[in-house]
Scaffold this active site. Structure first.
Site, PDB file in Angstrom:
ATOM      1  N   HIS A   1      20.845   3.384  -2.019  1.00  0.00           N
ATOM      2  CA  HIS A   1      20.483   4.418  -3.125  1.00  0.00           C
ATOM      3  C   HIS A   1      19.295   3.279  -3.438  1.00  0.00           C
ATOM      4  O   HIS A   1      19.194   2.134  -3.309  1.00  0.00           O
ATOM      5  CB  HIS A   1      21.438   4.121  -4.333  1.00  0.00           C
ATOM      6  CG  HIS A   1      22.018   3.290  -5.240  1.00  0.00           C
ATOM      7  ND1 HIS A   1      22.395   2.373  -4.979  1.00  0.00           N
ATOM      8  CD2 HIS A   1      21.444   2.570  -6.637  1.00  0.00           C
ATOM      9  CE1 HIS A   1      22.898   1.187  -5.194  1.00  0.00           C
ATOM     10  NE2 HIS A   1      21.856   0.751  -6.223  1.00  0.00           N
TER      11      HIS A   1
ATOM     12  N   ASP B   1      16.460   2.530  -6.840  1.00  0.00           N
ATOM     13  CA  ASP B   1      16.602   2.339  -8.383  1.00  0.00           C
ATOM     14  C   ASP B   1      16.006   3.887  -9.138  1.00  0.00           C
ATOM     15  O   ASP B   1      14.757   3.942  -8.743  1.00  0.00           O
ATOM     16  CB  ASP B   1      16.661   1.240  -8.798  1.00  0.00           C
ATOM     17  CG  ASP B   1      17.409  -0.054  -8.402  1.00  0.00           C
ATOM     18  OD1 ASP B   1      18.913   0.501  -8.188  1.00  0.00           O
ATOM     19  OD2 ASP B   1      16.987  -0.824  -7.953  1.00  0.00           O
TER      20      ASP B   1
ATOM     21  N   HIS C   1      19.427  -0.406  -0.856  1.00  0.00           N
ATOM     22  CA  HIS C   1      20.286  -1.509  -1.163  1.00  0.00           C
ATOM     23  C   HIS C   1      21.717  -1.019  -1.723  1.00  0.00           C
ATOM     24  O   HIS C   1      22.349   0.477  -1.834  1.00  0.00           O
ATOM     25  CB  HIS C   1      19.959  -2.075  -2.134  1.00  0.00           C
ATOM     26  CG  HIS C   1      20.059  -1.946  -3.667  1.00  0.00           C
ATOM     27  ND1 HIS C   1      18.329  -0.574  -4.119  1.00  0.00           N
ATOM     28  CD2 HIS C   1      20.449  -1.733  -4.659  1.00  0.00           C
ATOM     29  CE1 HIS C   1      18.425  -0.608  -4.815  1.00  0.00           C
ATOM     30  NE2 HIS C   1      20.070  -0.940  -5.777  1.00  0.00           N
TER      31      HIS C   1
ATOM     32  N   ARG D   1      18.406  -7.482 -13.840  1.00  0.00           N
ATOM     33  CA  ARG D   1      17.383  -6.644 -13.935  1.00  0.00           C
ATOM     34  C   ARG D   1      16.155  -6.070 -14.306  1.00  0.00           C
ATOM     35  O   ARG D   1      16.150  -5.361 -16.268  1.00  0.00           O
ATOM     36  CB  ARG D   1      18.572  -5.424 -13.011  1.00  0.00           C
ATOM     37  CG  ARG D   1      17.600  -4.947 -11.792  1.00  0.00           C
ATOM     38  CD  ARG D   1      18.278  -3.220 -12.126  1.00  0.00           C
ATOM     39  NE  ARG D   1      18.017  -2.213 -12.774  1.00  0.00           N
ATOM     40  CZ  ARG D   1      17.976  -0.595 -12.799  1.00  0.00           C
ATOM     41  NH1 ARG D   1      18.551  -0.683 -11.366  1.00  0.00           N
ATOM     42  NH2 ARG D   1      17.629  -0.413 -13.697  1.00  0.00           N
TER      43      ARG D   1
END
Length: 274
Positions: A106, A108, A250, A265
């Protein structure tokens, strides 16, 4: 872990990690990076799509300040695990394999109108083994398509939906979704990249049913993740990694059972894909 540790002073170097994606940058301290140093990091980032910056041991303040140099901090809707007092700093932790929303290929928050351009992830607590993350190059995925397929995909859009993330976080309100082109042009490099995703997120083509769409989307999804376009990272304490969601996907491998894996993150807002 001493969060005040800074990387060893070395000459600035950029070392490619594979023949397709990723580079390690050394001789950099993101907590004290002048404009010339930042320009070098940015050039390496655009050239290699994702960077590994070892031994950074960033604080929340440093990570947010570094991210802000790349653009406006992005807040992902429906997520409630942001660190209190640090707007935009998301805490990722081990929810268990069954609840993992990142153990698939995917980019993000692709369901947003302006999906994140950049993700910056800092290792805080790592399992004794496992927990690797893998990236794949979506420039290469597009460039390997036949001329006929490239022509057919021109202008085609797909529906990207946040339902899977909503379920994981117990979200009860409206679920965001957007239609984006499945071939997008990078706004800084001008290169074209394939832009698809997991079937739960990239559900169907515009003006087509799921059943009609799936054969093509499934082919493109499988085509996107060939072994020779990947880099797999084994995390180490102090690692700071950043990747370009506009030209990579990723996959976070959940092979560490109930061990602790805590990460911080930050995402940087992008532009509407075109």
């Amino acid at each position: 872990m001493n969060v005040n540790v800074v990387p060893k002073t070395t000459k600035f170097t950029v070392t490619p990690l594979t023949g397709s994606v990723g580079a390690a940058v050394r001789g950099v301290n993101v907590a004290n990076l002048d404009d010339a140093g930042f320009a070098k990091v940015k050039a390496a980032f655009l050239a290699h799509c994702m960077l590994v910056l070892p031994e950074q041991f960033v604080t929340p303040e440093t990570q947010l300040a570094f991210a802000a140099r790349w653009g406006e901090i992005s807040i992902t809707p429906m997520i409630t695990t942001y660190v209190e007092g640090y707007p935009g700093l998301l805490r990722l932790f081990n929810r268990g394999k069954a609840e993992s929303v990142t153990e698939n290929w995917h980019s993000d928050s692709s369901f947003q109108e302006k999906p994140p351009a950049i993700t910056i992830l800092a290792a805080k607590e790592l399992p004794a083994m496992g927990g690797d993350t893998i990236w794949c190059n979506q420039y290469a995925a597009y460039e390997r398509l036949s001329d006929g397929m490239k022509k057919m995909l021109h202008g085609v859009r797909a529906r990207f939906c946040g339902a899977r993330l909503a379920r994981t976080h117990g979200h009860q309100g409206d679920i965001p979704e957007q239609y984006h082109p499945i071939v997008r042009t990078h706004p800084e490099t001008g290169r074209k990249a394939l832009f698809v995703g997991h079937p739960d997120t990239c559900t169907n083509l515009e003006n087509m049913t799921v059943a009609e769409s799936r054969p093509l989307l499934d082919f493109l999804y499988a085509h996107s993740v060939q072994p020779d376009t990947m880099y797999r990272h084994m995390w180490k304490p102090g690692d700071l990694l950043m990747w370009d969601n506009r030209c990579t996907m990723h996959y976070a491998v959940h092979d560490y059972g109930t061990q602790t894996r805590n990460m911080h993150r930050v995402t940087v807002k992008g532009t509407k894909p075109v």
